[in-house]
Enzyme design. Structure first.
Site, PDB file in Angstrom:
ATOM      1  N   ASN A  64      32.904  -0.702   6.244  1.00  0.00           N
ATOM      2  CA  ASN A  64      33.602  -1.986   6.365  1.00  0.00           C
ATOM      3  C   ASN A  64      34.786  -1.891   7.323  1.00  0.00           C
ATOM      4  OD1 ASN A  64      33.364  -2.379   2.773  1.00  0.00           O
ATOM      5  ND2 ASN A  64      31.926  -3.049   4.339  1.00  0.00           N
ATOM      6  N   ASN A  66      35.415  -1.019  10.254  1.00  0.00           N
ATOM      7  CA  ASN A  66      35.418  -1.368  11.684  1.00  0.00           C
ATOM      8  C   ASN A  66      35.757  -2.832  11.894  1.00  0.00           C
ATOM      9  OD1 ASN A  66      32.988  -2.686  10.970  1.00  0.00           O
ATOM     10  ND2 ASN A  66      32.118  -2.319  12.993  1.00  0.00           N
ATOM     11  N   ARG A  67      35.943  -3.593  10.829  1.00  0.00           N
ATOM     12  CA  ARG A  67      36.260  -5.007  11.019  1.00  0.00           C
ATOM     13  C   ARG A  67      37.091  -5.599   9.887  1.00  0.00           C
ATOM     14  NH1 ARG A  67      31.452  -3.954   9.027  1.00  0.00           N
ATOM     15  NH2 ARG A  67      30.557  -5.241   7.400  1.00  0.00           N
ATOM     16  N   ILE A 104      30.962 -14.553  -8.374  1.00  0.00           N
ATOM     17  CA  ILE A 104      31.235 -15.994  -8.358  1.00  0.00           C
ATOM     18  C   ILE A 104      30.274 -16.740  -9.293  1.00  0.00           C
ATOM     19  CG2 ILE A 104      29.754 -16.479  -6.337  1.00  0.00           C
ATOM     20  CD1 ILE A 104      33.131 -18.177  -7.181  1.00  0.00           C
ATOM     21  N   ASP A 125      27.966 -12.975   2.333  1.00  0.00           N
ATOM     22  CA  ASP A 125      26.994 -12.259   3.153  1.00  0.00           C
ATOM     23  C   ASP A 125      25.590 -12.366   2.575  1.00  0.00           C
ATOM     24  OD1 ASP A 125      27.144 -10.759   0.922  1.00  0.00           O
ATOM     25  OD2 ASP A 125      27.499  -8.851   1.923  1.00  0.00           O
ATOM     26  N   ALA A 129      24.363 -16.181  -3.281  1.00  0.00           N
ATOM     27  CA  ALA A 129      25.714 -16.618  -3.617  1.00  0.00           C
ATOM     28  C   ALA A 129      26.074 -17.882  -2.831  1.00  0.00           C
ATOM     29  CB  ALA A 129      26.715 -15.511  -3.318  1.00  0.00           C
ATOM     30  N   CYS A 181      -2.020  -3.388  -0.259  1.00  0.00           N
ATOM     31  CA  CYS A 181      -2.919  -2.395   0.324  1.00  0.00           C
ATOM     32  C   CYS A 181      -2.438  -1.914   1.685  1.00  0.00           C
ATOM     33  CB  CYS A 181      -4.342  -2.940   0.408  1.00  0.00           C
ATOM     34  SG  CYS A 181      -5.089  -2.956  -1.223  1.00  0.00           S
TER      35      CYS A 181
END
Lengths: 638, 528
Positions: A64, A66-67, A104, A125, A129, A181
């Protein structure tokens, strides 16, 4: 030059006094404190919103960082909602912040609770939700600002009951599924082998067996019963091998079972290989002998997830990850043994290295058996883990757009709101916006009548609801159906429940009941669906059920008694566009591209099974189990 | 060189795998090569004005792991800063804004180095540029002092560094990219549907043989075989027949639709489905795939460009030269080699894939040979040649700002002329008035609307009679140089996105100015 320029100086200057006051007095609910959530919370706090509630059930993960800039390395594994609240509070102590580390969908967040907010922001995301909040906001008649990002793409939309389209007005693509299958007998693409490793092998060995798993649909049909029965026997044999878990021979037993014995059996079915390359069995003993050198440099192999591993490397990782998982499994078993009879389970998690290594190696080995291209762990992680690329820049843009739309909502100008899309691949534009869409008259979620129902649970029976309330008070005829979620409570033929109390039928506060009018005889057509939201009440008069704020009888009807529940309108044209399936690229967490499977479906039609492995979303709202099929990743070579 | 801050930094991530995990979600967009470019970059922000939009941009670059950044800023932190800048807190009051922002930004990502300027009071900007830094890219926020701007422009010009200006005031913002010289991009990430290149009009022997084999005795094939002939082979088969009858391949729209009917008529309909899926696919693919290969105008532009002597020895231009020769010889670009999914038996499909792959490999080795024969082609990496060959149809050249750009008057006349039709058709109007009004305050934090109009009027005739310009000028005047956090955050997202494109040399950056109107949530890109 003013020495004590106020903190909100720039805001009041640009907003003007009325908007600045509305912003300060607003009570905001933000659902989700992830990528968009972090950006949004910062913007809301610095825009001066007075009170913000944050709900998120997730905890912070390394990937998480990186942003999701409100979180640091030392916050890993802590609650997103709580950490976000603390971080934001430090930057504007005057804003009232409340955080809930919760789902939520929990009952505490009921319609009444939603009604307490000026506006709701979705920063989620996953589809489930999003749908839930959409439904709650419609029921509570609270405006919702919905947003999502995927890579460089993003989208913002305002939802207001009766004015704009809701989240469910356009059907969403459902996750991809595969014929059983194809997965178990005739794989032809890397994804088939990955699904096999993840949803069959891993769950057979460390999870609930597929026979009990919701992911696999095994309803019988005579044509392929024989093959299904064979597969069942294979599973049974696998269970027996499972008994030897923890012993040194376990990896060999499992390996030879699935990559040798089962393959030899499959190959013996000559019919199947007339038009396909027959599978080549692998033998553990000879490969592991040749792989002795690779085994020494095992650590190096495990570190190199970007490169595609060869046969030896895959066998070494198979053995190693299987032993790691077995040890964990034994530990879980022994720590659970006192009193608890339930078997522990290990399920696939893209961020759990042991399961990822195991799925990578076992999928690649299966690909080698069937002559299918092998993949790197990095790629398999994406394909098995439904990874949506996510970056700070897109989230920053989308969160900013959300707040801009919120100003219009605050001013009561919902009709001025736009649906805004990021169009990163049109460098001449970057953003594009459309007028909001009108509600879809056939939408099963928002084009319904909604009535809040006060119910005295100690007295009310289904008969009270059907006869007294629906028929006498609301004027419904004979042909009606009453559903509670997916279960049928009442229709003309299903009358057994009438004498039962609503509580006995599983109905409680915050339950939603749907009433469907099937009176097709009426020349004016049937009524729209009616959604009843139940609230418990003990202070009712003589009647045990009472409707709150019943809409006034809008149309005087000749076929008395008059009813406030309108009849279905003839379909009218929506104001903007159509209700086609929303492009997969614009809904973070729901990305499902359905390309790349034609060949296998058609091959399966040739006398094989039409059954599907259903890869449904996780119940907890993260849809990590949905398989994303990016056709670039599968059929395009590299 | 100045020292790098190390105090209060959280633990540095250990090992490459942790880093890969942290950046997992973005590696899937720009891959390891793009990430490396980011980590090698050093970005300078010349922060001025209200000072938020530049810092918000940096935030979006620090998070994905830019190598190093420096903030140059003379301001000290005031109360009003706290209400708009997230990267300042109460403790910062009275301190240098540059230092405070750097420290808080650095907390976001311990792998990133941050530095600020001036280190000593009164140090001039010239000494920063004299320090021997190698800035990869420079951004400055407006309004800015004219002398500082001249200095940074001179440096960027001399060192061929991309320069970005950013201006955010009230509900408005714009940013402008100034690329030095030409800017070639190989990895433009075209949409996957656009990349299909099957060469059906110019099949090579192996492909023709394959098609002939699988369509042999087509009338008498079993239902299973007939229904599983890949559509590529079907189209080649029917193209052959068409040529026998008409003497040439279908080229006009009319011929193509007639050809489509021929293909469709070949499907067997006496089955329960009433048709065959592979024939449906073939029919649907006719108009898309039966067309003579043509060079995209963007590729033509690259071929036609005459690189300077310095440019010509760079690997991009060496490979371009080779691809151009290849094209001259074969009248086609190297084959990308991918085959879309289609109805077919697995073995047959794999065979088909291999035929395309093999041809792609042959093409690449031919290009490689030409490159190696080039005087500067000895050291060009094979991987670069492969990537280039596969993307050849989508390479793009962004030109820097012209040495003699069209005058603002020309652009304005054009935009306002367009607006006349736009108004009638209810289309959105030009955002140029916003750019002009903001631009008029490039060196003044606050100005009255009449001042703004007067400045604009120097370049644009009749500015004060243009109602939309008057409105934009009034809005800019009202903001008095103040930034709204939300607008700056949003703009910072857009700017950082373009910076990432420029640094990674992936995706196509805008050309060259983006204007944003936060009142109506609209952006427009203009070449100014």
């Amino acid at each position: 030059m003013v020495p004590t320029m106020r903190r909100d100086h720039f805001n009041s200057q640009s907003f003007g006094s009325p908007l600045n006051t509305m912003v300060k007095e607003a009570r905001i609910l933000m659902v989700g404190a992830g990528g968009i959530g972090c950006e949004l919370l910062k913007n809301l706090v610095l825009t001066g919103f007075g009170e913000i509630h944050i709900v998120d059930l997730d905890t912070i993960d390394l990937s998480n960082l990186n942003r999701q800039f409100l979180f640091r390395h030392e916050h890993i594994k802590k609650s997103k909602a709580l950490v976000a609240k603390e971080a934001a509070h430090a930057f504007n102590p005057r804003v009232k912040l409340e955080a809930h580390h919760a789902n939520i969908k929990d009952p505490q967040f009921n319609v009444r609770w939603f009604k307490g907010f000026t506006m709701v922001f979705n920063a989620l995301d996953n589809l489930e939700a999003r749908r839930h909040v959409n439904k709650m906001c419609l029921a509570a008649e609270v405006p919702l600002i919905e947003s999502g990002t995927t890579g460089f793409n993003g989208q913002v939309q305002v939802i207001k009951k009766g004015v704009t389209a809701c989240y469910d007005c356009a059907p969403k693509e459902t996750p991809k599924s595969f014929p059983v299958c194809t997965i178990r007998s005739t794989p032809s693409q890397p994804i088939h082998c990955i699904v096999w490793g993840k949803s069959y092998l891993l769950s057979e060995v460390f999870g609930t067996s597929e026979d009990e798993s919701v992911e696999m649909d095994h309803s019988e049909d005579s044509e392929n019963a024989k093959e299904i029965e064979k597969l069942r026997q294979e599973s049974q044999a696998l269970k027996n091998i499972k008994e030897s878990m923890g012993t040194p021979s376990f990896p060999q037993l499992l390996f030879d079972k699935v990559y040798h014995d089962d393959v030899v059996r499959l190959r013996s079915m000559e019919e199947m290989w007339k038009t396909r390359r027959p599978p080549e069995a692998l033998s553990y003993a000879s490969i592991i002998e040749q792989a002795a050198e690779t085994e020494i440099s095992k650590e190096k192999v495990l570190k190199d997830g970007q490169r595609v591993w060869n046969l030896h490397e895959n066998v070494v990782v198979f053995k190693d990850s299987l032993e790691r998982l077995s040890r964990r499994f034994e530990e879980m078993k022994s720590s659970k043994s006192n009193g608890n009879s339930a078997e522990p389970t290990i399920t696939f998690d893209k961020d759990d290295e042991d399961t990822l290594d195991f799925v990578t190696a076992s999928a690649n080995l299966r690909s080698l058996v069937f002559g299918i291209e092998t993949k790197s762990r990095f790629d398999i992680k994406q394909m098995a883990g439904n990874i949506i690329p996510a970056i700070a820049t897109t989230n920053a843009i989308v969160a900013g757009l959300c707040v801009l739309e919120s100003f219009k909502v605050l001013r009561g100008e919902v009709s001025a709101t736009k649906e805004v899309f990021l169009s990163p691949f049109a460098p001449e534009r970057l953003l594009s916006s459309d007028r909001y869409r009108a509600p879809n008259p056939d939408c099963p979620v928002c084009s319904v009548a909604q009535v809040q129902l006060l119910v005295d649970m100690s007295r009310a029976t289904l008969n009270d609801l059907v006869e007294d309330f629906l028929r006498l008070e609301l004027g419904y005829g004979e042909e009606i159906v009453v559903n509670h979620g997916d279960s049928l409570l009442y229709d003309v033929e299903e009358t057994d429940n009438l004498t039962k109390k609503l509580g006995e039928l599983g109905i409680k506060s915050d339950s939603f009941l749907t009433v469907i009018d099937e009176d097709d005889e009426n020349p004016k057509g049937p009524r729209v669906n009616l959604v009843l939201s139940v609230q418990e009440s003990e202070t009712l008069g003589d009647k045990p059920i009472k409707g709150v704020d019943l809409p006034a009888s809008a149309v005087t009807e000749n076929d008395a008694p008059a009813s406030p529940i309108l009849r279905k309108k003839k379909p009218s044209q929506p104001s903007n566009g159509t209700y086609g399936t929303v492009a997969a690229t614009t809904t973070n967490g729901n990305l499902t591209v359905s390309n790349g499977t034609k060949r296998l479906f058609s091959e399966v039609e040739e006398g094989s099974s039409p059954k599907r492995v259903k890869l449904a979303t996780n119940g907890d709202g993260s849809n990590d189990n949905a398989i994303v099929i990016d056709d670039g990743a599968i059929v395009i070579d590299d | 060189m100045t020292a790098v801050i190390t105090d209060q930094a959280p633990p540095i991530l250990k090992g490459p795998s942790d880093k890969e995990k942290k950046y997992d979600r973005q590696l899937r967009l720009w891959a390891a090569s793009g990430q490396q470019a980011l980590e090698d970059a050093h970005i300078l922000l010349l922060n001025s004005g209200a000072g938020t939009v530049g810092v918000e941009t940096l935030k979006n670059l620090v998070l994905p792991g830019i190598g190093k950044f420096t903030i140059a800023d003379n301001a000290t932190v005031k109360h009003a800063d706290l209400g708009v800048n997230f990267f300042l807190d109460e403790d910062c009051l009275g301190k240098p804004r540059s230092e405070c922002c750097v420290k808080l930004l650095q907390e976001l990502n311990p792998d990133v180095k941050g530095d600020w300027f001036p280190r000593e009071k009164g140090e001039s900007l010239e000494s920063l540029f004299g320090h021997g830094h190698n800035f990869t890219l420079i951004m400055y926020s407006l309004p800015i002092e004219a002398e500082s701007l001249a200095l940074v422009q001179k440096y960027a010009e001399k060192n061929q560094v991309p320069l970005l200006s950013i201006h955010s005031a009230g509900f408005y913002s714009y940013f402008r990219i100034h690329l030095p010289g030409t800017f070639p991009i190989v990895d433009t990430h075209p949409e996957s549907t656009a990349t299909t290149d099957l060469r059906l009009l110019t099949p090579w022997p192996e492909l023709s043989k394959f098609a002939a084999d699988v369509t042999a005795d087509i009338e008498n094939q079993s239902a299973h075989e007939h229904g599983h002939i890949p559509y590529v082979a079907l189209l080649l088969h029917y193209l052959g027949k068409w040529k026998d009858i008409h003497g040439s391949l279908p080229s006009t729209y009319k011929e193509k639709t007639a050809f489509r009917d021929t293909v469709s008529a070949g499907a067997r309909r006496d089955n329960p489905e009433g048709g065959e899926e592979n024939f449906d696919e073939a029919t649907a693919a006719v108009l898309k795939t039966i067309s003579a290969p043509s060079l995209a105008s963007s590729v033509k532009e690259v071929f036609d460009y005459k690189p300077s002597e310095v440019e010509a020895s760079s690997s991009f231009w060496v490979i371009t030269d080779a691809i151009k020769q290849f094209y001259g010889k074969h009248n086609a670009l190297p084959l990308p080699g991918s085959v879309p999914d289609m109805k077919a038996q697995s073995t047959i499909y794999v065979q088909l894939q291999n035929i395309y792959k093999a041809k792609a490999r042959r093409d690449i080795s031919e290009v490689l040979e030409i490159v190696r024969a080039h005087p500067s082609g000895k050291d060009v990496e094979v991987a670069e040649i492969e990537t280039f060959s596969k993307n050849a149809a989508f390479i793009k050249l962004i030109r820097g700002i012209d040495s003699t750009p069209p005058s603002i008057q020309t652009i304005a006349s054009q935009e306002f002329e367009n607006d006349k039709t736009a108004e009638l058709t209810m289309m959105p109007l030009s955002l140029l008035p916003i750019y002009l009004s903001l631009n008029a305050t490039s060196h003044l934090p606050s100005a009255s609307s009449s001042d703004i109009l007067a400045t604009v009027g120097k370049d644009v005739l009749g500015a004060s009679d243009n109602q939309r310009l008057v409105e934009a000028a009034e809005e800019v005047a009202r903001a008095k140089g103040g930034e709204l956090h939300n607008i700056s955050a949003l703009t910072g997202g857009m700017v950082a996105q373009e910076v990432i494109k420029i640094i990674t040399k992936q995706y196509i950056p805008i050309d060259n100015t983006c204007v944003f109107d936060g009142i109506i949530s609209r952006a427009q890109v203009l070449r100014i």
